[in-house]
Design a protein around this motif. Structure first.
Motif, PDB file in Angstrom:
ATOM      1  N   ALA A  41      -5.033  35.751  73.228  1.00  0.00           N
ATOM      2  CA  ALA A  41      -3.998  36.646  73.329  1.00  0.00           C
ATOM      3  C   ALA A  41      -3.624  36.881  71.799  1.00  0.00           C
ATOM      4  O   ALA A  41      -3.516  38.133  71.494  1.00  0.00           O
ATOM      5  CB  ALA A  41      -2.760  36.214  74.091  1.00  0.00           C
ATOM      6  N   VAL A  42      -3.390  35.927  71.169  1.00  0.00           N
ATOM      7  CA  VAL A  42      -3.094  36.268  69.585  1.00  0.00           C
ATOM      8  C   VAL A  42      -3.931  37.240  68.901  1.00  0.00           C
ATOM      9  O   VAL A  42      -3.609  37.870  68.017  1.00  0.00           O
ATOM     10  CB  VAL A  42      -2.803  34.689  69.004  1.00  0.00           C
ATOM     11  N   ALA A  43      -5.427  36.923  69.294  1.00  0.00           N
ATOM     12  CA  ALA A  43      -6.326  37.405  68.467  1.00  0.00           C
ATOM     13  C   ALA A  43      -6.536  38.969  69.052  1.00  0.00           C
ATOM     14  O   ALA A  43      -6.625  39.914  68.416  1.00  0.00           O
ATOM     15  CB  ALA A  43      -7.782  36.996  68.824  1.00  0.00           C
ATOM     16  N   THR A  44      -6.287  39.265  70.272  1.00  0.00           N
ATOM     17  CA  THR A  44      -5.995  40.567  70.839  1.00  0.00           C
ATOM     18  C   THR A  44      -4.970  41.290  70.056  1.00  0.00           C
ATOM     19  O   THR A  44      -5.228  42.284  69.634  1.00  0.00           O
ATOM     20  CB  THR A  44      -5.889  40.451  72.333  1.00  0.00           C
ATOM     21  N   VAL A  45      -3.998  40.771  70.038  1.00  0.00           N
ATOM     22  CA  VAL A  45      -2.717  41.254  69.275  1.00  0.00           C
ATOM     23  C   VAL A  45      -2.745  41.754  68.047  1.00  0.00           C
ATOM     24  O   VAL A  45      -2.604  42.712  67.538  1.00  0.00           O
ATOM     25  CB  VAL A  45      -1.364  40.607  69.597  1.00  0.00           C
ATOM     26  N   GLY A  46      -3.621  40.768  67.384  1.00  0.00           N
ATOM     27  CA  GLY A  46      -3.928  40.733  65.739  1.00  0.00           C
ATOM     28  C   GLY A  46      -4.749  41.932  65.749  1.00  0.00           C
ATOM     29  O   GLY A  46      -4.745  42.731  64.518  1.00  0.00           O
ATOM     30  N   LEU A  47      -5.883  42.168  66.456  1.00  0.00           N
ATOM     31  CA  LEU A  47      -6.772  43.077  66.378  1.00  0.00           C
ATOM     32  C   LEU A  47      -6.088  44.551  66.529  1.00  0.00           C
ATOM     33  O   LEU A  47      -6.614  45.473  65.809  1.00  0.00           O
ATOM     34  CB  LEU A  47      -8.024  42.816  67.450  1.00  0.00           C
ATOM     35  N   ALA A  48      -5.193  44.661  67.658  1.00  0.00           N
ATOM     36  CA  ALA A  48      -4.550  45.909  67.864  1.00  0.00           C
ATOM     37  C   ALA A  48      -3.706  46.347  66.851  1.00  0.00           C
ATOM     38  O   ALA A  48      -3.545  47.623  66.379  1.00  0.00           O
ATOM     39  CB  ALA A  48      -3.756  45.640  69.317  1.00  0.00           C
ATOM     40  N   LEU A  49      -2.806  45.391  66.240  1.00  0.00           N
ATOM     41  CA  LEU A  49      -2.064  45.634  65.079  1.00  0.00           C
ATOM     42  C   LEU A  49      -2.849  45.954  63.897  1.00  0.00           C
ATOM     43  O   LEU A  49      -2.623  46.780  62.999  1.00  0.00           O
ATOM     44  CB  LEU A  49      -1.123  44.670  64.740  1.00  0.00           C
ATOM     45  N   CYS A  50      -4.035  45.192  63.568  1.00  0.00           N
ATOM     46  CA  CYS A  50      -4.984  45.696  62.566  1.00  0.00           C
ATOM     47  C   CYS A  50      -5.457  47.098  62.516  1.00  0.00           C
ATOM     48  O   CYS A  50      -5.503  47.805  61.731  1.00  0.00           O
ATOM     49  CB  CYS A  50      -6.191  44.880  62.424  1.00  0.00           C
ATOM     50  N   LEU A  51      -5.918  47.322  63.937  1.00  0.00           N
ATOM     51  CA  LEU A  51      -6.432  48.604  64.198  1.00  0.00           C
ATOM     52  C   LEU A  51      -5.602  49.927  63.985  1.00  0.00           C
ATOM     53  O   LEU A  51      -5.785  50.969  63.431  1.00  0.00           O
ATOM     54  CB  LEU A  51      -7.275  48.700  65.482  1.00  0.00           C
ATOM     55  N   GLY A  52      -4.444  49.449  64.357  1.00  0.00           N
ATOM     56  CA  GLY A  52      -3.231  50.513  64.232  1.00  0.00           C
ATOM     57  C   GLY A  52      -2.639  50.687  62.627  1.00  0.00           C
ATOM     58  O   GLY A  52      -2.540  51.722  62.358  1.00  0.00           O
ATOM     59  N   ALA A  53      -2.922  49.687  61.892  1.00  0.00           N
ATOM     60  CA  ALA A  53      -2.558  49.802  60.640  1.00  0.00           C
ATOM     61  C   ALA A  53      -3.574  50.500  59.886  1.00  0.00           C
ATOM     62  O   ALA A  53      -3.336  51.371  58.854  1.00  0.00           O
ATOM     63  CB  ALA A  53      -2.436  48.544  59.930  1.00  0.00           C
ATOM     64  N   ILE A  54      -4.934  50.343  60.126  1.00  0.00           N
ATOM     65  CA  ILE A  54      -5.964  51.149  59.602  1.00  0.00           C
ATOM     66  C   ILE A  54      -6.001  52.533  59.964  1.00  0.00           C
ATOM     67  O   ILE A  54      -6.020  53.401  59.201  1.00  0.00           O
ATOM     68  CB  ILE A  54      -7.285  50.446  60.158  1.00  0.00           C
ATOM     69  N   SER A  55      -5.526  52.927  61.203  1.00  0.00           N
ATOM     70  CA  SER A  55      -5.487  54.071  61.691  1.00  0.00           C
ATOM     71  C   SER A  55      -4.175  55.073  60.980  1.00  0.00           C
ATOM     72  O   SER A  55      -4.450  56.195  60.446  1.00  0.00           O
ATOM     73  CB  SER A  55      -5.076  54.267  63.099  1.00  0.00           C
TER      74      SER A  55
END
Length: 120
Positions: free
Chosen positions: A14-28
């Protein structure tokens, strides 16, 4: 695998999923700057404004279909895990699913009595 390890694994996923979503949002946000275009935020078809408001396209008479869809969708969502553990739990699982299906059947009867299955 112990149950505590399973919970730790689930928490880590769950933490990895939230972290991945936040990273992709920041990159976007950093790479792609939004452009202001006329009519971009307007609910329209093919770039033209629709003559009716958006809420007019979704008539209230479709609520019966929506409720029936949700009822049977939930049935399928719960029947698969039940089928997986049915052999382990036996008669208790069978009775539980019987009660669940009876409640859904009552919902179907209610929808039928309200005309949700009538073709319009």
């Amino acid at each position: 695998m112990e149950s505590l390890q399973q919970y730790a694994l689930l928490f880590g996923m769950a933490v990895a999923t939230v972290g991945l979503a936040l990273c992709l949002g920041a990159i976007s946000r950093t790479l792609g700057k939004p452009r202001e275009e006329e009519g971009k935020d307007v609910p329209a078809t093919s770039g033209k404004l629709h003559r009716d408001p958006v809420w007019a396209r979704y008539h209230v008479r479709y609520y019966g279909y929506a409720l029936l869809f949700l009822a049977f969708d939930m049935e399928m969502a719960f029947m698969y895990p039940w089928a997986v553990v049915y052999r382990e739990l036996g008669l208790v699982a069978l009775l539980d699913m019987g009660v669940f299906l009876a409640i859904l059947f009552l919902g179907l009867l209610y929808g039928w009595s309200q005309g949700a299955l009538r073709r319009q």
